[in-house]
Design an enzyme around this catalytic site. Structure first.
Site, PDB file in Angstrom:
ATOM      1  N   LYS A  23       0.837  -1.206   0.000  1.00 39.00           N
ATOM      2  CA  LYS A  23       0.000   0.000   0.000  1.00 39.00           C
ATOM      3  C   LYS A  23       0.869   1.252   0.000  1.00 39.00           C
ATOM      4  O   LYS A  23       0.643   2.170  -0.785  1.00 39.00           O
ATOM      5  CB  LYS A  23      -0.925  -0.017   1.216  1.00 39.00           C
ATOM      6  CG  LYS A  23      -1.916   1.106   1.203  1.00 39.00           C
ATOM      7  CD  LYS A  23      -2.997   0.911   2.252  1.00 39.00           C
ATOM      8  CE  LYS A  23      -3.911  -0.198   1.851  1.00 39.00           C
ATOM      9  NZ  LYS A  23      -4.807  -0.712   2.824  1.00 39.00           N
ATOM     10  N   ARG A  93      -3.643   2.821   8.155  1.00 40.74           N
ATOM     11  CA  ARG A  93      -3.917   1.577   7.415  1.00 40.74           C
ATOM     12  C   ARG A  93      -2.710   0.676   7.400  1.00 40.74           C
ATOM     13  O   ARG A  93      -1.591   1.125   7.180  1.00 40.74           O
ATOM     14  CB  ARG A  93      -4.243   1.901   5.945  1.00 40.74           C
ATOM     15  CG  ARG A  93      -5.540   2.615   5.751  1.00 40.74           C
ATOM     16  CD  ARG A  93      -5.584   3.176   4.331  1.00 40.74           C
ATOM     17  NE  ARG A  93      -6.801   3.903   4.111  1.00 40.74           N
ATOM     18  CZ  ARG A  93      -7.881   3.378   3.524  1.00 40.74           C
ATOM     19  NH1 ARG A  93      -7.866   2.156   3.093  1.00 40.74           N
ATOM     20  NH2 ARG A  93      -8.960   4.101   3.371  1.00 40.74           N
ATOM     21  N   GLY A 102      -7.616  -7.648   3.709  1.00 40.39           N
ATOM     22  CA  GLY A 102      -8.571  -7.706   4.813  1.00 40.39           C
ATOM     23  C   GLY A 102      -8.073  -8.404   6.068  1.00 40.39           C
ATOM     24  O   GLY A 102      -8.805  -8.514   7.033  1.00 40.39           O
ATOM     25  N   MET A 104      -5.516  -7.615   8.073  1.00 43.15           N
ATOM     26  CA  MET A 104      -5.010  -6.776   9.168  1.00 43.15           C
ATOM     27  C   MET A 104      -5.892  -5.533   9.316  1.00 43.15           C
ATOM     28  O   MET A 104      -6.904  -5.406   8.652  1.00 43.15           O
ATOM     29  CB  MET A 104      -3.557  -6.430   8.904  1.00 43.15           C
ATOM     30  CG  MET A 104      -2.684  -7.666   9.047  1.00 43.15           C
ATOM     31  SD  MET A 104      -1.010  -7.368   8.569  1.00 43.15           S
ATOM     32  CE  MET A 104      -1.178  -6.873   6.883  1.00 43.15           C
ATOM     33  N   ARG A 337      -2.939  -1.746  -6.300  1.00 44.73           N
ATOM     34  CA  ARG A 337      -2.073  -2.909  -6.098  1.00 44.73           C
ATOM     35  C   ARG A 337      -2.394  -3.943  -7.172  1.00 44.73           C
ATOM     36  O   ARG A 337      -3.434  -3.855  -7.833  1.00 44.73           O
ATOM     37  CB  ARG A 337      -2.279  -3.508  -4.710  1.00 44.73           C
ATOM     38  CG  ARG A 337      -3.675  -4.022  -4.495  1.00 44.73           C
ATOM     39  CD  ARG A 337      -3.860  -4.576  -3.096  1.00 44.73           C
ATOM     40  NE  ARG A 337      -5.257  -4.886  -2.861  1.00 44.73           N
ATOM     41  CZ  ARG A 337      -5.780  -5.118  -1.672  1.00 44.73           C
ATOM     42  NH1 ARG A 337      -5.040  -5.045  -0.599  1.00 44.73           N
ATOM     43  NH2 ARG A 337      -7.056  -5.421  -1.544  1.00 44.73           N
ATOM     44  N   HIS A 453     -15.550  -9.104   0.984  1.00 40.82           N
ATOM     45  CA  HIS A 453     -14.473  -9.954   1.503  1.00 40.82           C
ATOM     46  C   HIS A 453     -14.549 -11.371   0.958  1.00 40.82           C
ATOM     47  O   HIS A 453     -13.570 -11.932   0.463  1.00 40.82           O
ATOM     48  CB  HIS A 453     -14.552  -9.976   3.028  1.00 40.82           C
ATOM     49  CG  HIS A 453     -13.538 -10.885   3.628  1.00 40.82           C
ATOM     50  ND1 HIS A 453     -13.845 -12.164   4.021  1.00 40.82           N
ATOM     51  CD2 HIS A 453     -12.211 -10.719   3.818  1.00 40.82           C
ATOM     52  CE1 HIS A 453     -12.743 -12.745   4.456  1.00 40.82           C
ATOM     53  NE2 HIS A 453     -11.744 -11.893   4.348  1.00 40.82           N
ATOM     54  N   SER A 765      15.864 -42.764  -9.889  1.00 41.40           N
ATOM     55  CA  SER A 765      14.687 -41.927  -9.673  1.00 41.40           C
ATOM     56  C   SER A 765      14.558 -41.726  -8.164  1.00 41.40           C
ATOM     57  O   SER A 765      14.416 -42.693  -7.417  1.00 41.40           O
ATOM     58  CB  SER A 765      13.443 -42.602 -10.246  1.00 41.40           C
ATOM     59  OG  SER A 765      12.325 -41.779 -10.009  1.00 41.40           O
ATOM     60  N   CYS A 833      10.301 -39.017  -8.433  1.00 44.51           N
ATOM     61  CA  CYS A 833       8.914 -39.463  -8.609  1.00 44.51           C
ATOM     62  C   CYS A 833       8.113 -39.433  -7.319  1.00 44.51           C
ATOM     63  O   CYS A 833       7.016 -39.970  -7.263  1.00 44.51           O
ATOM     64  CB  CYS A 833       8.883 -40.844  -9.249  1.00 44.51           C
ATOM     65  SG  CYS A 833       9.670 -42.103  -8.237  1.00 44.51           S
ATOM     66  N   TYR A 853      14.365 -34.974 -15.066  1.00 47.17           N
ATOM     67  CA  TYR A 853      12.903 -34.887 -15.137  1.00 47.17           C
ATOM     68  C   TYR A 853      12.277 -34.975 -13.743  1.00 47.17           C
ATOM     69  O   TYR A 853      12.915 -35.435 -12.799  1.00 47.17           O
ATOM     70  CB  TYR A 853      12.326 -35.989 -16.051  1.00 47.17           C
ATOM     71  CG  TYR A 853      12.455 -37.391 -15.504  1.00 47.17           C
ATOM     72  CD1 TYR A 853      11.479 -37.937 -14.679  1.00 47.17           C
ATOM     73  CD2 TYR A 853      13.569 -38.165 -15.809  1.00 47.17           C
ATOM     74  CE1 TYR A 853      11.608 -39.210 -14.167  1.00 47.17           C
ATOM     75  CE2 TYR A 853      13.709 -39.447 -15.295  1.00 47.17           C
ATOM     76  CZ  TYR A 853      12.717 -39.970 -14.470  1.00 47.17           C
ATOM     77  OH  TYR A 853      12.839 -41.222 -13.953  1.00 47.17           O
TER      78      TYR A 853
HETATM   79  C1  PEP Z   1       8.656 -42.542  -2.961  1.00 48.58           C
HETATM   80  O1  PEP Z   1       8.962 -43.178  -1.958  1.00 48.58           O
HETATM   81  O2  PEP Z   1       8.895 -41.343  -3.125  1.00 48.58           O
HETATM   82  C2  PEP Z   1       7.917 -43.207  -4.055  1.00 48.58           C
HETATM   83  C3  PEP Z   1       7.643 -42.553  -5.161  1.00 48.58           C
HETATM   84  O3  PEP Z   1       7.469 -44.467  -3.830  1.00 48.58           O
HETATM   85  P1  PEP Z   1       6.180 -44.809  -2.962  1.00 48.58           P
HETATM   86  O4  PEP Z   1       5.445 -43.548  -2.702  1.00 48.58           O
HETATM   87  O5  PEP Z   1       5.389 -45.764  -3.785  1.00 48.58           O
HETATM   88  O6  PEP Z   1       6.789 -45.442  -1.766  1.00 48.58           O
END
Ligand code: PEP
Ligand code: MG
Length: 880
Positions: A23, A93, A102, A104, A337, A453, A765, A833, A853
């Site tokens: 502000k 303010r 809103g 604070m 803003r 709000h 992975s 993963c 990846y």
């Molecule tokens: C993990 O452990 O991150 C994984 C992807 O395997 P899971 O979740 O199946 O144990």
């Protein structure tokens, strides 16, 4: 020398935004642009941070700096605080560096006391205006500084209106309001045990401290946690000369956006209230009128507003959310803003900005908050089903929501957190409802407008919202919503459509949303810029297809355990586990083989041309057996018979296989070292499925992944097994096929000994779910419900490590694993993963760690694509 904590708006153009707050920075900027901004000064966030750490005490020099800034302001305005001829009135303010709408406090009309109110009435010849301003100060100051409940004042106001037979507060006369001020002072004293301070400097001091304190209010904490904002920033306080929207018909106040924050359309969007002060709009006390009405009521000010809004948008190169006041025909800008908007609007807006040459595609990618894209995938009403609304309001935040009606925020928070879908139904929400809003699917209010709000907060969170359903009577005490003769009770299912602004009875069917053209355009820019590839965790052909539609470039984790869980397979799986003779086990595995093969075939076909990482079986075997207690009950009820003997054998086996800590038990490759036949069967099924799909021209690049490896020796043995089966299968089929073999890195030892492990792995992975569990010693199944919530609330840690990677600990192991693995085997392919693959901050971290990846659930693929591009453009995952 003491630090500088106070800057006049006119001198603050170069002061960093972290100090001025949003502000303050906006006001300084508008002042520099020569826009009509009331005069004033900003007290920096540094002063608040100091007060926060010293029990509310101000830093040295602050009081003196405020005195001199105030004296200068009085000089420039030709008015003095508390003067009995020409009193200066100011607003106080809050304004943090990251906007928290809103959450604070704000106090208006500060500087009034009995004498100044009288002087103001004399000076303006308008007692109604002077005492309306005074009663507002008593009310706000009472609430914010002295902690007197808002309802105490509201009831007195409502009573007085009823006595006078008027509907709106603007109907009360100067005399009525003067009487009301006397009553308010009495209520203030009764409610707080102190008299309302007549000394305006005392008022100012108390108000500034209250604004600082409001940084620590529970709702502000909740909001910061929900939006990943650090608790350390503090708020600035802006002291601004009052301009008055409550000076009769030629005055008013409003809020507007330079583009529609729900759809992104390029139209002036907003609301306006004649003869009112700003709080009336934001708090939904009177339902305001669309901004176009202002064109008729105050044409001159309207034209100037339109031009100013355009100018501010051009200047900031960003959609603006603006507060303004008109005092007797003259326009004043109170705030500008960056506007909070829905994901849909955000995409449309940045795309148009690029088309207009306002920003570059790089900036467009950086402007979109990846986490917000989640909203695009929110379901909407199935258009093929006729929806019959029982009531209509304003479509304040798009998307459809279905849930049980609940009538207060605590209930919404409790039932929502327990996993129930609820829709919060309120007369109007207040910032104190934030915890309930977070847990609700959507929100309905009977009051308030598009900038109320509820609407602003719901849009920011991407929750569907229908506001201002005037035909609905909401009775919080009775927990009912009534429209005509229809009564909705707490727990009844309702459906809302936040685009159409409609409310329906029952749970209507919803359909998945589409990402749309605007997303496609921005995703294309993102894809050109990112280095990280994005794959999906998918273990059915449908998931694989959906992931591909959402832009996945392969499967990074196909968990094979669900294939063992399917109802018709479970008996065969059990036979395999229960078998005491090899021949029986082999027979059960032979029965499973064709089933697995057809699963793989369909998944490979859906991902033709792309990599698919299949992970061999991971969970402990007893997960496929019946529950021990249920089995004991069944046994107790069974007469001696062959069936009973079978049950006894089963119970014995379940007991043998059960482990105290199954997550640290006979899982993953440990299981296969005990029972190699299971992996051998899976590999056979993979090769046969791959050959079949390839035969139809649907070849995927197959990667076989071994879970839960801690020792290189485990992987060496597993690799040998897998290679043998592959060779056998290919030989008997007379075909060739490239299959790579790699491992999950999900135990600290594996990360540390990555160099040895890399000898047997074509890829790594990182399984950051297990890596988090084993690095922190936090059970992934229990920690979140046991102690993590307390850890987060108490600020022991800032983020849930199962949702967002613990960069310093688990992240360090990822870095070590990547470096040591690549040093031993240059070109080693690296991915992740765990759940973290779809978290924007974690994605930025993995980009920095040099992975190839990330793999995440299909619905998070769009988020990861954008997050990866932002990381490539320099965005970090650090907290704001
Ligand atoms: C993990 O452990 O991150 C994984 C992807 O395997 P899971 O979740 O199946 O144990
Ligand atoms: Mg794991």
């Amino acid at each position: 020398m003491t630090d500088t904590y106070v800057y006049a708006f006119a001198d603050a153009a170069e002061v960093p935004r972290e100090l001025l707050g949003g502000k303050g920075a906006g006001l300084a900027d508008m002042t520099r642009l020569g826009l009509p901004v009331p005069d004033g000064f900003t007290i920096t966030t540094a002063a608040c941070v100091h007060a926060m750490h010293s029990g509310g005490d101000w830093p040295d020099g602050l009081a003196a700096q405020i005195d001199s800034a105030l004296a200068a302001l009085e000089q420039r305005c030709g008015r003095r605080l508390g003067d009995d001829a020409a009193p200066l009135l100011v607003s106080v303010r809050s304004g943090a560096a990251v906007s928290m709408p809103g959450m604070m406090e704000t106090i208006l009309n500060l500087g009034l006391n009995d004498a100044a109110a009288h002087a103001l009435a004399e000076e303006t010849g308008d007692a109604r205006f002077a005492y309306d301003s005074y009663r507002r100060l008593l009310q706000m100051f009472g609430e914010v500084v002295a902690g007197v409940g808002a309802h105490v004042f509201e009831h007195a106001l409502t009573r007085r209106k009823a006595e006078q037979g008027v509907k709106l507060d603007t109907g009360l006369s100067g005399d009525d309001l003067r009487g009301l001020c006397t009553e308010f002072k009495r209520l203030y004293a009764e409610g707080s045990g102190t008299e309302f301070p007549q000394d305006p400097r005392e008022q100012l001091r108390l108000a500034i401290s209250a604004v600082f304190r409001s940084w620590g209010a529970p709702r502000a904490h909740v909001y910061r946690r929900a939006n990943d904002i650090s608790d350390d920033l503090g708020t600035a306080a802006n002291i601004c000369q009052m301009v008055f929207g409550n000076r009769g018909e030629g005055s008013g106040t409003g809020v507007c956006f330079s583009r529609d924050p729900a759809t992104g359309e390029h139209v002036l969007y907003g609301e306006f209230l004649q003869n009112a002060q700003g709080e009336d709009v934001v708090a939904g006390i009177r339902t305001p009128e669309p901004i176009e009405r202002m064109r008729e009521l105050l044409p001159g000010a309207y034209e100037e507003l339109v031009a100013t809004v355009e100018r501010l948008e051009k200047h900031h190169r960003e959609v603006q959310d603006i507060e303004f006041t008109v005092e007797q025909g003259r326009l004043y800008m109170l705030q500008t803003r960056t506007a909070k908007r829905t994901a849909q609007a955000a995409l449309k807006i940045v795309r148009e900005f690029v088309a207009e040459g306002v920003i570059t595609p790089d900036e467009a990618v950086l402007r979109i908050d990846p986490a917000q894209l989640d909203q695009l995938l929110h379901p909407r009403l199935d258009a093929s089903v006729e929806a019959e609304p029982i009531a209509r309001g304003l479509g304040a935040s798009p998307g459809a929501a279905v849930g049980a009606a609940v009538f207060d925020a605590d209930t919404a928070a409790a039932r929502g957190a327990a996993g129930e879908a609820v829709v919060l139904v309120r007369w109007e929400t207040t910032p104190d409802d934030i915890h309930g809003l977070i847990q609700a699917q959507g929100v309905v209010t009977s009051h308030g407008g598009m900038t109320s709000h509820a609407a602003v907060v719901a849009r920011g969170m991407g929750k569907p919202c229908v506001a201002g359903v005037e035909s609905a009577q909401i009775d919080e005490a009775a927990r009912t919503l009534t429209v005509g003769d229809v009564v909705v009770r707490e727990g009844d299912m309702i459906t809302i459509d936040g685009a159409a602004g409609t409310l329906m009875l029952g749970a209507l069917p919803l359909v998945a949303a589409e990402l749309g053209e605007d997303f496609a355009a921005i995703a294309a820019w993102a894809d050109e810029r990112r280095r990280l590839r994005v794959r999906a965790n998918a273990d059915t052909p449908e998931d694989a297809r959906r992931a591909r539609e959402l832009g996945a470039e392969g499967i990074g984790l196909c968990r094979t355990e669900h294939m063992f869980m399917a109802a018709e397979r479970l008996p065969v799986v059990r036979e395999m586990i229960l078998a005491t003779q090899d021949a029986k086990r082999e027979a059960a595995l032979a029965q499973l083989l064709p089933m697995q093969q057809s699963d793989f075939e369909a998944i490979f076909a859906a991902m033709a041309g792309l990599p698919v990482t299949v992970r061999l079986l991971d969970p402990p075997l007893h997960e496929f057996l019946p529950d021990r207690t249920a089995l004991a009950v069944e046994l107790a009820q069974t007469e001696p018979s062959p069936e009973r003997a079978r049950l006894e054998r089963l119970a014995d086996r379940v007991r043998q296989l059960s482990e105290q800590n199954p997550m640290l038990g006979t899982r993953g490759c440990r299981l296969a070292l005990l029972h190699p036949g299971i992996y051998a069967m899976q590999v056979r099924a993979i090769v046969r499925g791959a050959l079949a799909a390839a035969g139809r021209g649907e070849a995927a690049q197959i990667e076989i992944m071994i879970p839960l490896v801690a020792y290189a020796e485990e992987l060496r043995r597993m690799r040998e097994l897998v290679e043998e089966v592959i060779a056998e299968e290919l030989e008997s089929a007379g075909r060739e096929l490239e299959i790579s073999i790699g491992t999950m890195i999900e135990l600290p030892r594996a990360a540390l000994r990555a160099a040895e492990i890399a000898e047997y792995a074509d890829f790594f992975s990182f399984g950051t779910n297990d890596l988090t569990q084993t690095t922190l010693g936090f059970s992934r199944d229990d920690a979140e419900s046991a102690f993590l919530a307390t850890y987060l609330e108490a600020g022991v840690i800032e983020r849930n490590p199962f949702a967002s990677i613990d960069m310093d600990g688990v992240g360090e192991l990822v870095r070590i694993g990547a470096e040591r693995g690549r040093a031993a085997r240059p070109g080693l392919k690296l991915g992740i993963c765990g759940e973290h693959g779809g978290d924007p901050a974690s994605v930025a971290f993995f980009h920095g760690a040099g992975l190839d990846y990330v793999s995440c659930s299909p619905f998070r693929v769009p988020i990861a694509r954008l997050a990866a591009a932002r990381a490539a453009l320099g965005a970090t995952g650090e907290r704001r």
